[in-house]
Motif scaffolding. Structure first.
Motif, mmCIF file in Angstrom:
data_model
loop_
_atom_site.group_PDB
_atom_site.id
_atom_site.type_symbol
_atom_site.label_atom_id
_atom_site.label_comp_id
_atom_site.label_asym_id
_atom_site.label_seq_id
_atom_site.Cartn_x
_atom_site.Cartn_y
_atom_site.Cartn_z
ATOM 1 N N PRO A 109 -0.497 46.250 -52.041
ATOM 2 C CA PRO A 109 -1.675 45.180 -52.115
ATOM 3 C C PRO A 109 -1.899 44.420 -50.975
ATOM 4 N N GLY A 110 -2.924 44.130 -50.670
ATOM 5 C CA GLY A 110 -3.428 43.328 -49.431
ATOM 6 C C GLY A 110 -3.156 43.717 -48.180
ATOM 7 N N TRP A 111 -2.797 44.858 -47.984
ATOM 8 C CA TRP A 111 -2.440 45.640 -46.626
ATOM 9 C C TRP A 111 -3.800 45.395 -45.773
ATOM 10 N N THR A 112 -3.867 44.798 -44.621
ATOM 11 C CA THR A 112 -4.819 45.208 -43.598
ATOM 12 C C THR A 112 -4.453 45.730 -42.389
ATOM 13 N N PRO A 113 -5.323 46.441 -41.789
ATOM 14 C CA PRO A 113 -5.216 47.025 -40.548
ATOM 15 C C PRO A 113 -4.422 45.971 -39.611
ATOM 16 N N ARG A 114 -3.495 46.535 -38.721
ATOM 17 C CA ARG A 114 -2.601 45.700 -37.798
ATOM 18 C C ARG A 114 -3.498 45.775 -36.414
#
Length: 233
Positions: A17-22
């Motif tokens: 949850p909440g992962w976004t591209p680096r």
């Protein structure tokens, strides 16, 4: 990977949850106690690097490029790779001499999944088996994990390249296996050995690097008191 189950009772990976591209790595300068990593600059680095590599042409055996017949040829190569953002190439500069003594890069950059590889590692005899070689790897690794937030950091090499495999193990990478007949380079087939460090392992790996690189770990003659593997122990 710890298994979780979905509504069908099937094992699945843990949720993100909440992962976004680096972020993409940039042309940063990373400074340590022994060395500095700088975006490769043909005008500043090519002559020093060619001179540093000239005494050990065997170092190019497992590299995709090289060896180079002249400084002009090597400069042309650096002019080309300096334009690249994947791989993103950095020169390793010895802080004592101010000269570039090696190169490495971040490559196969996958921001969506948080995966990145260190590659094109070409360290001259001027830094091999010195604190500079270890610190250079640590600086780039810390940049990927701590500043950019990547979750997987890879090392790959020709499966026949025993020194590279030994180095990966020393630095804390976990061996994952061999991809058979993965690449053709310099007219020959390559089986590729895969290694990685993941973000959950990074705190322990980082602590080992920092303990090894501390002044207290070196005797007056410059010899290490404890090995990197022992300190990571």
């Amino acid at each position: 990977m710890s298994a979780h189950t979905n509504e069908h009772g099937q094992p699945v990976g843990h949720a993100m949850p909440g992962w976004t591209p680096r972020p993409q790595p940039s042309g940063v300068t990373l400074k340590g106690r022994f060395c500095e990593l700088e975006p490769i600059d043909p005008a500043r680095h090519a002559a020093d690097l060619y001179a540093a590599y000239s005494s050990a042409p065997r170092g190019w055996t497992y590299m995709a490029a090289g060896p180079f017949a002249s400084e002009a040829d090597y400069r042309a190569y650096t002019e080309n790779i300096a334009k690249s953002t994947d791989p993103r190439h950095y020169a390793v500069v010895d802080l004592k001499t101010g000269k570039a003594v090696g190169t490495l890069s971040l490559m196969r950059i996958d921001p969506a999944n948080g995966v990145i590889e260190v590659g094109n590692v070409m360290f001259s005899p001027l830094l091999q088996q010195t604190p500079i070689s270890t610190e250079a790897q640590y600086l780039l690794m810390a940049y990927a994990f701590d500043e950019l937030g990547y979750r997987r950091y890879e090392w790959k090499c020709d499966a026949l390249n025993a020194p590279s495999r030994t180095t990966a193990d020393r630095l804390g990478f976990a061996f994952e296996g061999v991809f058979r007949q993965a690449v053709i380079y310099k007219g020959r087939s390559r089986d590729t050995a895969w290694f990685s460090i993941i973000d959950s392992e990074w705190p322990k790996v980082k602590a080992g690097f920092e303990a090894w690189l501390s002044p207290e770990n070196f005797a007056q003659d410059g010899q290490q008191r404890q090995s990197l593997k022992a300190l990571r122990g």
